[in-house]
Design a protein around this motif. Sequence first.
Motif, PDB file in Angstrom:
ATOM      1  N   LYS A  61      -1.030  10.000  -7.977  1.00 12.66           N
ATOM      2  CA  LYS A  61      -1.560   8.638  -8.061  1.00 12.66           C
ATOM      3  C   LYS A  61      -1.865   8.357  -9.520  1.00 12.66           C
ATOM      4  O   LYS A  61      -2.284   9.252 -10.252  1.00 12.66           O
ATOM      5  CB  LYS A  61      -2.844   8.498  -7.237  1.00 12.66           C
ATOM      6  CG  LYS A  61      -2.681   8.857  -5.757  1.00 12.66           C
ATOM      7  CD  LYS A  61      -1.803   7.879  -5.011  1.00 12.66           C
ATOM      8  CE  LYS A  61      -1.645   8.328  -3.553  1.00 12.66           C
ATOM      9  NZ  LYS A  61      -0.567   7.609  -2.872  1.00 12.66           N
TER      10      LYS A  61
ATOM     11  N   VAL B 255      -8.421  -5.583  -5.363  1.00  8.79           N
ATOM     12  CA  VAL B 255      -7.788  -4.268  -5.553  1.00  8.79           C
ATOM     13  C   VAL B 255      -8.085  -3.729  -6.946  1.00  8.79           C
ATOM     14  O   VAL B 255      -8.269  -4.487  -7.901  1.00  8.79           O
ATOM     15  CB  VAL B 255      -6.250  -4.323  -5.370  1.00  8.79           C
ATOM     16  CG1 VAL B 255      -5.885  -4.671  -3.944  1.00  8.79           C
ATOM     17  CG2 VAL B 255      -5.614  -5.312  -6.354  1.00  8.79           C
TER      18      VAL B 255
ATOM     19  N   MET C  40      -3.932   0.652  -7.961  1.00  9.50           N
ATOM     20  CA  MET C  40      -3.450   0.816  -6.582  1.00  9.50           C
ATOM     21  C   MET C  40      -2.001   0.313  -6.482  1.00  9.50           C
ATOM     22  O   MET C  40      -1.718  -0.842  -6.796  1.00  9.50           O
ATOM     23  CB  MET C  40      -4.345   0.053  -5.606  1.00  9.50           C
ATOM     24  CG  MET C  40      -3.837   0.149  -4.165  1.00  9.50           C
ATOM     25  SD  MET C  40      -4.989  -0.558  -2.971  1.00  9.50           S
ATOM     26  CE  MET C  40      -5.715   0.935  -2.297  1.00  9.50           C
TER      27      MET C  40
ATOM     28  N   ASP D 296       0.358   1.907  -1.483  1.00  2.00           N
ATOM     29  CA  ASP D 296      -0.970   2.315  -1.006  1.00  2.00           C
ATOM     30  C   ASP D 296      -1.748   1.114  -0.472  1.00  2.00           C
ATOM     31  O   ASP D 296      -2.501   1.233   0.490  1.00  2.00           O
ATOM     32  CB  ASP D 296      -1.752   3.003  -2.132  1.00  2.00           C
ATOM     33  CG  ASP D 296      -1.276   4.439  -2.357  1.00  2.00           C
ATOM     34  OD1 ASP D 296      -0.684   5.014  -1.415  1.00  2.00           O
ATOM     35  OD2 ASP D 296      -1.480   4.967  -3.454  1.00  2.00           O
ATOM     36  N   PHE D 297      -1.562  -0.028  -1.114  1.00  2.00           N
ATOM     37  CA  PHE D 297      -2.224  -1.250  -0.637  1.00  2.00           C
ATOM     38  C   PHE D 297      -1.776  -1.575   0.785  1.00  2.00           C
ATOM     39  O   PHE D 297      -2.597  -1.835   1.675  1.00  2.00           O
ATOM     40  CB  PHE D 297      -1.904  -2.405  -1.591  1.00  2.00           C
ATOM     41  CG  PHE D 297      -2.433  -3.736  -1.130  1.00  2.00           C
ATOM     42  CD1 PHE D 297      -3.796  -4.021  -1.163  1.00  2.00           C
ATOM     43  CD2 PHE D 297      -1.563  -4.713  -0.660  1.00  2.00           C
ATOM     44  CE1 PHE D 297      -4.278  -5.255  -0.740  1.00  2.00           C
ATOM     45  CE2 PHE D 297      -2.038  -5.951  -0.227  1.00  2.00           C
ATOM     46  CZ  PHE D 297      -3.402  -6.217  -0.260  1.00  2.00           C
TER      47      PHE D 297
END
Lengths: 292, 161
Positions: free
Chosen positions: A2, B20, B24, B28-29
């Motif tokens: 990530k 958000v 992100m 993933d959102f």
Amino acid sequence: MKPPAFDYAAPGSLDEALALLAAKRDGAKLLAGGQSFVPALNFRLARPELIIDLNRVPGLAGIRRDGDGGLLIGAMTRARAIERSEVVARSNPLLHSAIPWIAHVPIRNRGTIGGSLAHADPAAELPAIALACDAILVATGILGKRDIAARDFFLGVFTTALRAGEILTEIRFPAWPPNRRHGFAEFARRHGDFAIVGVAATIDVAADGAVGDARIVVFGAGDTPRRAREAEAALAGSHPDTGALQRAAALAANHVDPPSDHHASAEYRRELAGTLTRRVLEQALAPRARAA
Amino acid sequence: MSARHRIVLTVNGQRVERDVEARMTLADFLRESLDLTGTHLGCEHGACGACTVQLDGNSVRSCLIFAVQADGARVTTVEGLAVKGTLSVLQRSFQQHHALQCGFCTPGMLTTAQAMLAENPDPSAEEVRRAISGNLCRCTGYLPVVAAILDAAAQLRSEAA
């Protein structure tokens, strides 16, 4: 896998983007299509304080012809738009033929020409095409614009002549002479992967079949795409037969100083540089291409 | 560093408004904020194609776009392909041709193929292979996938005729 945390700005004008970049200097990174940069973030190879997203800056995307028959392409123009452009197909067939080799459609729907050039991956297609075509890369800073010739732009792996505070805004391709032929080939284990080695060539052929200006650019075989000047010189002025193309290919192979890595050994890459050079020269000089 | 950004977008025809974090990803959102877990995450660097969605009609990797960048956009995920709860022609063709085994790559295959067919309603087998060349299937299901897409294209053409 990530991305790290960062501040994000999506400026609505080029001036605003330049001001943000000037204020942050080394801590800021520009986001174009993100197809190389976002993976680098996801792997945490890049940890910028601020990301300046150029996707909402008006006026940076578009394809048009200039008054001299050349091509002006905005830095934020997506690869897919270039691929589908009739103007590009007519005015720069080498660029047109190289684009489908870049990754896959969903990547080309986002990836931009300016992003690829500024990223300067040594195995990428667009830097090699820019070099083969003597493209001019326009860098814009707070003090104004400057032109950088493609041959002066690529300094090393992921390293360009862009200065801190500058944004690559436009790419100019000179006019394509009517007697110019071209060839493009690359080898990768799977279509769409970065090239292990690739070669782009243009050959200007006179009415009597003699070669005028020849350009051979090998990429994926060194820190930057490079012209195989000895091979080019060997072709210039000749009426090349099969033997001459093989000799030019051997010169191109000798010219490169490729790395060894987990994709391929240096020896393998050198062999590929020769084989692909011969193939693109054959493509360029094939009778069918001549009629086109 | 963790400033939040308000975004408004359309996902599968529904207006969505959320705050958000900039980092992100759109993938993933969709999965975490909207519970649209049909979008799968394989490699998270653009190589596998499992996370492919449509952004304003174009197929894109949702792992390589930040949600904040989709502000104002129209996003279609695999959940948005069915028409009023009925499988689309393409989805039904995948089912009929057994074009999936584990199903992990299927959402990306479907979103990619649907965007391709919108552009090119009469593709050759070669064009179909090229279109899905960025979608990895590890159950070796490519042949039925190609057959399913070609069959769906033929059905859609005869429906349109």
